[in-house]
Design a protein around this motif. Structure first.
Motif, PDB file in Angstrom:
ATOM      1  N   GLU A 204     -47.083 -48.824 -34.398  1.00 19.62           N
ATOM      2  CA  GLU A 204     -46.853 -49.508 -33.128  1.00 19.62           C
ATOM      3  C   GLU A 204     -45.863 -50.663 -33.269  1.00 19.62           C
ATOM      4  O   GLU A 204     -45.360 -51.174 -32.263  1.00 19.62           O
ATOM      5  CB  GLU A 204     -48.178 -50.029 -32.559  1.00 19.62           C
ATOM      6  N   ASN A 207     -42.661 -50.458 -31.368  1.00 18.28           N
ATOM      7  CA  ASN A 207     -42.620 -50.719 -29.926  1.00 18.28           C
ATOM      8  C   ASN A 207     -41.816 -51.965 -29.589  1.00 18.28           C
ATOM      9  O   ASN A 207     -41.211 -52.056 -28.514  1.00 18.28           O
ATOM     10  CB  ASN A 207     -44.044 -50.873 -29.366  1.00 18.28           C
ATOM     11  N   SER A 225     -48.523 -44.957 -29.383  1.00 16.52           N
ATOM     12  CA  SER A 225     -49.847 -45.350 -28.897  1.00 16.52           C
ATOM     13  C   SER A 225     -50.921 -44.438 -29.473  1.00 16.52           C
ATOM     14  O   SER A 225     -50.631 -43.331 -29.953  1.00 16.52           O
ATOM     15  CB  SER A 225     -49.894 -45.312 -27.365  1.00 16.52           C
TER      16      SER A 225
END
Length: 256
Positions: A204, A207, A225
């Protein structure tokens, strides 16, 4: 009567856990309704094209494909969404239309390889530089840990099955086996779910990763996710852990 309630409750919890684990195993084996809705991890690349264009100051022509039937890993174009299961991964050009790879036991979780194998070579070369030093690009680390997690989940599923079927027979020895199997299953599922949770959490980081310093920094446009499969695995662990108590009570109090 109290003993029957213990056995019934433990059997019910084991059955629910086994059902949840079956759902975990079927995730992303094909694009039909149930498997499509279950994944261990999801990667949304829909914003990557714009981010890449801004970073290299060039339109992302040919980066994506709209042909959902084209084979994966053949540089036919990036898909909007990638979803990863235990045996294969599927890629989708929208929320429903997609295709899957061949099923493999302990399929490697390699999201970066999945993405770049669909890109033209020039785009993948840009990506190699942009995502250097991220966990997302560290395919050997992710592949190894996902394989380890798979075998823990598989063994946990096997022991959960043993716990369910040995717990229904009214025998002291079988109650002992069901208790031990439930404890081992819960431990293995705990480890497998924890590993998957850890590697997805580390991924993650992409991101918010900046792929360029232009214009104050350009975020990757990729969103990693957790998939519902991880939550199902944790729920299965909770059911198995709860089942150990009535199994243990039955094992210690049954006389027959």
């Amino acid at each position: 009567m109290r003993g029957e309630y213990c056995v019934g409750g433990a059997s019910f919890l084991s059955f629910v856990a086994l059902l949840l684990l079956i759902f975990v195993h079927v995730g992303q084996i094909n694009t039909s309704l149930v498997p499509h809705g279950i994944a261990m991890a999801k990667v949304d690349t829909s914003g990557f094209g714009q981010a890449l264009s801004e970073a290299i100051l060039d339109p992302d022509q040919g980066l994506y494909t709209t042909n959902y039937t084209s084979p994966l890993g053949q540089r036919n174009g990036l898909r909007q969404i990638y979803e990863f299961g235990l045996y294969s991964y599927c890629a989708y050009v929208n929320s429903s239309a997609g295709t899957c790879t061949n099923r493999t036991i302990a399929d490697n979780f390699e999201p970066y390889v999945a993405m770049t194998s669909d890109m033209f070579t020039n785009y993948s070369q840009y990506s190699d530089t942009m995502f250097a030093n991220t966990t997302f690009i560290n395919s050997s680390y992710l592949a190894y840990n996902s394989r380890v997690a798979y075998y823990f989940i598989l063994l946990g599923t096997i022991f959960a099955t043993i716990a369910l079927f040995t717990g229904v027979a009214r025998r002291a020895m079988l109650f002992f086996i069901s208790t031990a199997s439930s404890i081992i299953a819960a431990l293995f599922i705990l480890i497998g779910a924890a590993i998957w949770t850890s590697i997805v959490k580390k991924c993650e980081g992409v991101n918010t990763w900046e792929i360029s310093q232009l214009n104050g920094g350009i975020i990757s446009g990729i969103i990693v996710s957790y998939g519902s499969g991880i939550y199902l695995a944790w729920a299965a662990f909770a059911c198995l852990a709860a089942a150990t108590v009535p199994y243990m009570v039955s094992c210690c109090t049954f006389r027959g």
